[in-house]
Design a protein around this motif. Structure first.
Motif, PDB file in Angstrom:
ATOM      1  N   ARG A 279       3.317  10.783  -2.540  1.00 49.59           N
ATOM      2  CA  ARG A 279       4.498  11.583  -2.207  1.00 49.59           C
ATOM      3  C   ARG A 279       4.243  13.035  -2.608  1.00 49.59           C
TER       4      ARG A 279
ATOM      5  N   GLY B  95       8.768   4.775   4.776  1.00 47.56           N
ATOM      6  CA  GLY B  95       7.468   5.098   5.339  1.00 47.56           C
ATOM      7  C   GLY B  95       6.402   5.428   4.310  1.00 47.56           C
ATOM      8  N   PHE B  96       6.791   5.478   3.044  1.00 47.57           N
ATOM      9  CA  PHE B  96       5.799   5.800   2.007  1.00 47.57           C
ATOM     10  C   PHE B  96       5.007   4.570   1.542  1.00 47.57           C
ATOM     11  N   ALA B  97       5.321   3.413   2.101  1.00 43.72           N
ATOM     12  CA  ALA B  97       4.534   2.236   1.741  1.00 43.72           C
ATOM     13  C   ALA B  97       4.558   1.207   2.872  1.00 43.72           C
ATOM     14  N   THR B  98       3.542   0.381   2.871  1.00 44.16           N
ATOM     15  CA  THR B  98       3.468  -0.759   3.784  1.00 44.16           C
ATOM     16  C   THR B  98       3.435  -2.030   2.949  1.00 44.16           C
TER      17      THR B  98
ATOM     18  N   GLU C  52       0.868  -1.181   0.000  1.00 42.54           N
ATOM     19  CA  GLU C  52       0.000   0.000   0.000  1.00 42.54           C
ATOM     20  C   GLU C  52       0.900   1.225   0.000  1.00 42.54           C
ATOM     21  N   ALA C  53       0.877   1.964  -1.098  1.00 44.63           N
ATOM     22  CA  ALA C  53       1.760   3.121  -1.259  1.00 44.63           C
ATOM     23  C   ALA C  53       1.002   4.402  -0.966  1.00 44.63           C
ATOM     24  N   ARG C  54       1.664   5.309  -0.253  1.00 45.62           N
ATOM     25  CA  ARG C  54       1.046   6.599   0.068  1.00 45.62           C
ATOM     26  C   ARG C  54       1.595   7.669  -0.880  1.00 45.62           C
TER      27      ARG C  54
ATOM     28  N   ILE D 118       8.038   0.052   4.567  1.00 47.66           N
ATOM     29  CA  ILE D 118       9.095   0.088   3.545  1.00 47.66           C
ATOM     30  C   ILE D 118       9.090   1.448   2.876  1.00 47.66           C
ATOM     31  N   ASN D 119      10.037   1.644   1.962  1.00 48.11           N
ATOM     32  CA  ASN D 119      10.091   2.895   1.180  1.00 48.11           C
ATOM     33  C   ASN D 119      10.056   4.132   2.091  1.00 48.11           C
TER      34      ASN D 119
END
Lengths: 172, 172
Positions: free
Chosen positions: A65, B35-38, A61-63, B32-33
């Motif tokens: 940017r 904190g920009f992804a789980t 799950e990407a948030r 991961i990333n």
């Protein structure tokens, strides 16, 4: 002076040096389930068996940017492919670069804009950015990659941090 | 006299005899990333290596069936698991039955209603219906299953047609 990348459309031909595009267009279409379904068959190369690796399925799950979008690092997985397919059908971005003596060749880096109905597979060893999502909310991806000897996957990860002159900025 | 099945919610516990539910709920969540992804990690057992099999990724596009929904057959894949995850986030149905001496035990058949954010894996040898989609339009699924020696996959397919007294009808 940082490099500015302009997104280009994601096509099989353009992406071929880095892996595969996962899409139904142009795929082998098999009629199954007495006509109630079509199987778009074997859409990418899953290459995860090296050194005792096995395929695993995960959801990322990407948030979103902040923009302008700055690529913080490139990474690669020398022992296995990594396939992504979006579960929210929105466009997304992929940044890749060819290898030059063990490091990404940033002068040849490229940015692809994937449609919401396109996934992709990074081939083993292909330098790529982490998931780059912009827009209103999180975007989930189904991911098929490799699990080997180490549970934290560190045996299959190389990172190339980008800073100063090596920064990549996306024109989005 | 045909059997009528009423859908029950799809849960890991209820589905365990037949395979896995693929969902983020209850999964190992890795940051991961930066904190920009789980990463919801390793959500199901992909078991496709028997007799030289390898994993392949396909997209199935299922078309809605008429209601009342009659299950035309059950099938199973003795040599490999088959994982499905919906690309359109709508509820869908899965029908399964335990095995009894090489045939599905229809008296013990069950129907599960999966949410649009749930996928599932049929374990090798688990009897299951083809994709059962109702509603307004087609529903696509990302599928990970096994390719072995035969390109038409017939080395990994057994079918049990249902007719007359053995028909399964779904209360949907």
């Amino acid at each position: 002076m940082s490099r500015m990348l302009t997104p280009e459309p994601l096509t099989q031909a353009a992406f071929a040096p880095f892996g595969d595009v996962i899409e139904t267009e142009g795929a082998e279409a098999r009629r199954i389930n007495a006509g109630f379904a079509t199987r778009f068959h074997d859409l990418t190369r899953i290459d995860v068996g090296r050194e005792g690796g096995r395929p695993i399925l995960s959801i990322f799950e990407a948030r979103p940017r902040p923009t302008p979008l700055v690529v913080p690092l490139l990474e690669r997985h020398p022992l296995g492919s990594q396939s992504f397919f979006p579960l929210e059908s929105r466009a997304w971005l992929a940044v890749v670069a060819p290898d030059a003596d063990g490091a990404p060749d940033l002068d040849a880096a490229r940015c692809f804009r994937a449609r919401g109905d396109q996934g992709l597979t990074y081939a083993p060893g292909a330098w790529h950015a982490p998931l780059l999502v912009t827009g209103a909310g999180p975007q989930r991806f189904l991911v098929v990659d490799r699990l080997g000897a180490l549970a934290d996957l560190s045996d299959n990860l190389e990172e190339a941090p980008l800073a100063g002159e090596s920064v990549l900025t996306l024109a989005v």
